[in-house]
Design a protein around this motif. Structure first.
Motif, PDB file in Angstrom:
ATOM      1  N   ASN A 136      64.524  50.573  78.239  1.00 49.42           N
ATOM      2  CA  ASN A 136      65.301  49.969  77.508  1.00 49.42           C
ATOM      3  C   ASN A 136      64.601  48.768  76.423  1.00 49.42           C
ATOM      4  O   ASN A 136      64.905  48.756  75.480  1.00 49.42           O
ATOM      5  CB  ASN A 136      66.880  50.793  76.727  1.00 49.42           C
ATOM      6  N   LEU A 137      63.827  47.785  77.017  1.00 52.40           N
ATOM      7  CA  LEU A 137      63.819  46.915  77.205  1.00 52.40           C
ATOM      8  C   LEU A 137      62.939  46.720  75.555  1.00 52.40           C
ATOM      9  O   LEU A 137      62.979  46.264  74.334  1.00 52.40           O
ATOM     10  CB  LEU A 137      62.496  46.561  78.013  1.00 52.40           C
ATOM     11  N   ARG A 138      61.862  47.975  75.724  1.00 51.14           N
ATOM     12  CA  ARG A 138      61.188  48.235  73.765  1.00 51.14           C
ATOM     13  C   ARG A 138      62.293  47.874  72.908  1.00 51.14           C
ATOM     14  O   ARG A 138      62.458  47.397  71.354  1.00 51.14           O
ATOM     15  CB  ARG A 138      60.204  48.887  74.648  1.00 51.14           C
TER      16      ARG A 138
ATOM     17  N   GLU B  40      70.460  35.643  73.399  1.00 48.76           N
ATOM     18  CA  GLU B  40      71.995  35.262  73.767  1.00 48.76           C
ATOM     19  C   GLU B  40      71.639  37.011  74.843  1.00 48.76           C
ATOM     20  O   GLU B  40      71.995  36.695  75.774  1.00 48.76           O
ATOM     21  CB  GLU B  40      73.034  34.997  73.514  1.00 48.76           C
ATOM     22  N   VAL B  41      72.002  37.819  74.546  1.00 53.04           N
ATOM     23  CA  VAL B  41      72.115  38.451  75.170  1.00 53.04           C
ATOM     24  C   VAL B  41      71.021  39.063  75.726  1.00 53.04           C
ATOM     25  O   VAL B  41      70.994  40.122  77.050  1.00 53.04           O
ATOM     26  CB  VAL B  41      72.570  39.715  74.362  1.00 53.04           C
ATOM     27  N   ALA B  42      69.572  39.390  75.922  1.00 51.85           N
ATOM     28  CA  ALA B  42      68.772  39.298  76.251  1.00 51.85           C
ATOM     29  C   ALA B  42      68.929  38.436  77.521  1.00 51.85           C
ATOM     30  O   ALA B  42      68.160  39.116  78.688  1.00 51.85           O
ATOM     31  CB  ALA B  42      67.398  38.763  75.275  1.00 51.85           C
ATOM     32  N   GLU B  43      69.452  37.412  78.112  1.00 52.92           N
ATOM     33  CA  GLU B  43      68.844  36.418  78.635  1.00 52.92           C
ATOM     34  C   GLU B  43      70.397  37.168  79.615  1.00 52.92           C
ATOM     35  O   GLU B  43      69.897  37.495  81.107  1.00 52.92           O
ATOM     36  CB  GLU B  43      69.583  35.026  78.276  1.00 52.92           C
TER      37      GLU B  43
ATOM     38  N   TYR C 213      57.226  46.951  83.189  1.00 51.13           N
ATOM     39  CA  TYR C 213      56.378  45.483  82.670  1.00 51.13           C
ATOM     40  C   TYR C 213      55.138  46.219  81.341  1.00 51.13           C
ATOM     41  O   TYR C 213      54.745  45.591  80.238  1.00 51.13           O
ATOM     42  CB  TYR C 213      56.198  44.621  83.167  1.00 51.13           C
ATOM     43  N   GLN C 214      54.500  46.808  81.751  1.00 52.84           N
ATOM     44  CA  GLN C 214      53.816  47.654  80.869  1.00 52.84           C
ATOM     45  C   GLN C 214      54.032  47.577  79.761  1.00 52.84           C
ATOM     46  O   GLN C 214      52.909  47.978  78.542  1.00 52.84           O
ATOM     47  CB  GLN C 214      52.257  48.529  81.653  1.00 52.84           C
ATOM     48  N   HIS C 215      54.834  48.405  79.432  1.00 58.48           N
ATOM     49  CA  HIS C 215      55.164  48.967  77.878  1.00 58.48           C
ATOM     50  C   HIS C 215      56.104  48.081  77.007  1.00 58.48           C
ATOM     51  O   HIS C 215      57.040  48.260  75.766  1.00 58.48           O
ATOM     52  CB  HIS C 215      56.228  50.398  78.574  1.00 58.48           C
ATOM     53  N   ALA C 216      56.937  46.967  77.846  1.00 55.50           N
ATOM     54  CA  ALA C 216      58.203  46.365  76.968  1.00 55.50           C
ATOM     55  C   ALA C 216      56.982  45.679  76.327  1.00 55.50           C
ATOM     56  O   ALA C 216      55.862  44.803  77.083  1.00 55.50           O
ATOM     57  CB  ALA C 216      58.730  45.079  77.680  1.00 55.50           C
ATOM     58  N   PRO C 217      57.638  44.898  75.030  1.00 54.89           N
ATOM     59  CA  PRO C 217      56.339  44.627  74.448  1.00 54.89           C
ATOM     60  C   PRO C 217      56.686  43.138  73.900  1.00 54.89           C
ATOM     61  O   PRO C 217      55.979  42.125  74.332  1.00 54.89           O
ATOM     62  CB  PRO C 217      56.737  44.814  72.906  1.00 54.89           C
ATOM     63  N   SER C 218      58.089  42.668  74.523  1.00 55.28           N
ATOM     64  CA  SER C 218      57.377  40.960  74.762  1.00 55.28           C
ATOM     65  C   SER C 218      57.745  39.754  76.054  1.00 55.28           C
ATOM     66  O   SER C 218      58.912  40.996  76.925  1.00 55.28           O
ATOM     67  CB  SER C 218      59.475  41.312  73.648  1.00 55.28           C
ATOM     68  N   LEU C 219      57.551  39.508  75.736  1.00 58.14           N
ATOM     69  CA  LEU C 219      57.118  38.760  76.560  1.00 58.14           C
ATOM     70  C   LEU C 219      57.946  38.035  77.688  1.00 58.14           C
ATOM     71  O   LEU C 219      58.339  37.622  78.718  1.00 58.14           O
ATOM     72  CB  LEU C 219      56.531  36.631  76.642  1.00 58.14           C
TER      73      LEU C 219
END
Length: 511
Positions: free
Chosen positions: A275-277, A287-290, A316-322
């Motif tokens: 669910n990263l995307r 903060e939550v992302a960390e 890794y290939q589908h998550a838009p954020s670095l």
């Protein structure tokens, strides 16, 4: 694995070697997602071949076959193949009137490790062999039910989308509650009521999770989002066993930033990875992302999730954020922790031919076999004392890397190299290495060039790691210094140092 010596043709016309039944079944089992079509073979053909081989060996070699099925579901972490295999094991032995060896009940119970799997096994049996379910299947399933059923399991897996609800299974197998779980009798009665009288079913008061869940479900829709945003909302959702899938339906509205941030603390690691995307699109806070990044890259969490390394590559290939990149890189590295550090000089050849690119790992995955091969080939090269990493197809080239480099960064240097000239790749790049490891589907095209493994002296080990499980191999295996493994985990690679240490490592469950 062992070849019979009989010569076959690969699907591309190359000169191949037939494997014996045990080797063929093992390789097919660890590389086959049921009903999964490959470049050369339909899903139905592969399923038929799997079932035929398993039924044969269930009668002629039951101990080995039971060991395979237990390993597949355990260390191999392959759910569907083991569940289907257990059903076929029972069917074959009943048809043959076979006695002795592991019982069907034992085998069925051994492969059912998640609360939805009893229903999956019964669904397979009734769809394939009808509604007359034999005693070994019923008793093995009942053993698993007593071990697996609890309140949270019921909330997560007893849903209308399942072919077999918990109540259906209890009616069919007549599972008695575990004597050491006095609460299970009430749970079973509630599961039956939920199935047959859903409007009046009341969860047992002794089960706090089910009671809390019922209270949440009774709230008017207009009041539900306030629970998510209130202080302590995350704890209340967790106490009620609310999954992110359930939450989306319960809110009857979008999964916004507040909804995700409330349910993230109770999500499993692989649910987070998938669910990263969605987290980025909803705008969850840094903060939550960390905290998410810390969990998905934690070595203990990665080990506990038992997910294949390619899951992290797909994310890794589908998550838009670095902001997820470093965490996924670390998680991928942890998932490869059991790839051995091979001593001496190692030649690693990775198949990047068209058939590897065309074949996805499963119908639910966008990742192809070529990328999966590159992950493990790269990991081996990075861990080895001294390694040459080569990609091959119609041509072949070295893939440059430095010790300590990111696996994901190195993957970007691999290309698409067309056909499959394995023999020429071995011939061109073998330079007195201590061992050769080839990651491939073994369907090489240039049969006139000869057996790829013959390009290496007989006293040098050649390990083929097969990602497809086709019948014909590109060379002999199981004799001398020629070995073939298969599957999508690092379990096969762990056999390499065991073999070189002259230990008996024919099969992972016997090592």
């Amino acid at each position: 694995m062992t070849s019979t010596g009989r010569v076959l043709r690969t699907y591309e016309g190359g000169r191949g070697r037939e494997r014996d039944a045990r080797s063929e079944l093992f390789l097919l089992a660890v590389s086959n997602f049921v009903s999964q079509q490959t470049f050369y073979e339909t899903g139905a053909d592969r399923d038929d071949r799997f079932a035929k081989l398993l039924r044969e060996l269930a009668v002629t070699d039951p101990a080995w076959t039971a060991g395979l099925l237990g390993w597949l579901r355990g260390e191999g972490n392959l759910r569907t193949a083991s569940v289907v295999g257990a059903a076929e094991y029972v069917k074959a032995r009943l048809d043959a009137g076979a006695t002795g060896g592991p019982t069907g009940r034992q085998v069925v119970a051994s492969v059912l490790q998640r609360p939805d799997e009893p229903g999956e096994l019964l669904a397979y049996w009734t769809a394939t062999y009808g509604r007359n379910v034999p005693k070994p299947v019923k008793r093995g399933t009942a053993d698993a039910v007593r071990r697996l059923y609890h309140g949270k399991a019921l909330l997560k897996y007893d849903t209308a989308s399942k072919g077999y609800r918990f109540g259906d299974i209890l009616n069919l197998v007549h599972a008695a509650p575990d004597p050491d779980k006095p609460w299970q009798g009430e749970l079973f009665r509630y599961a039956l009521d939920r199935r047959h009288h859903p409007d009046t079913a009341v969860p047992p008061a002794s089960d706090r999770v089910l009671t809390a869940h019922r209270e949440l479900m009774a709230l008017p829709v207009a009041e539900r989002r306030a629970v998510v945003t209130a202080e302590g909302g995350a704890e209340r959702l967790a106490a009620a066993g609310m999954t992110w899938e359930t939450l989306a339906g319960w809110l009857q509205g979008p999964m916004d930033k507040a909804a995700w941030e409330a349910v993230i603390p109770s999500m499993g690691v692989m649910a987070l990875v998938r669910n990263l995307r969605n987290f980025d699109e909803a705008g969850v806070s840094d903060e939550v992302a960390e905290r998410v990044a810390a969990r998905i890259s934690d070595p203990a969490e990665v080990a506990r999730s038992r997910q294949f390394p390619f899951r992290y590559l797909a994310a890794y290939q589908h998550a838009p954020s670095l902001r997820w990149s470093y965490a996924l890189e670390r998680a991928l590295g942890h998932s490869l922790a059991n790839v051995p550090a091979l001593p001496g000089r190692t030649l690693v050849l990775v198949d990047r031919s068209g058939s590897m690119f065309w074949s996805r790992l499963s119908d639910r995955s966008e990742l192809n076999r070529a990328d999966a091969a590159a992950i493990f080939g790269t990991a081996l090269a990075l861990r080895a004392e001294c390694a040459d990493l080569v990609e091959f197809g119609s041509t072949s080239d070295r893939v440059k890397f430095r010790k300590g480099e990111s696996v994901l960064k190195i993957l970007g240097r691999f290309g698409d190299l067309g056909g499959t000239d394995t023999t020429e790749a071995v011939r061109r790049h073998y330079r007195k290495h201590d061992r050769v490891l080839i990651v491939t589907d073994e369907q090489y095209t240039h049969h006139h060039r000869g057996d790829p493994t013959e390009q290496v002296p007989a006293d040098v080990p050649v390990y083929t790691w097969n990602l497809a499980g086709y019948r014909a191999g590109h060379g002999p295996s199981g004799t001398g210094n020629r070995h073939t493994f298969g599957g999508l985990t690092d379990a096969a690679f762990r056999m390499v140092p065991l073999i070189e240490a002259s230990r008996n490592a024919d099969w992972p469950w016997a090592a």
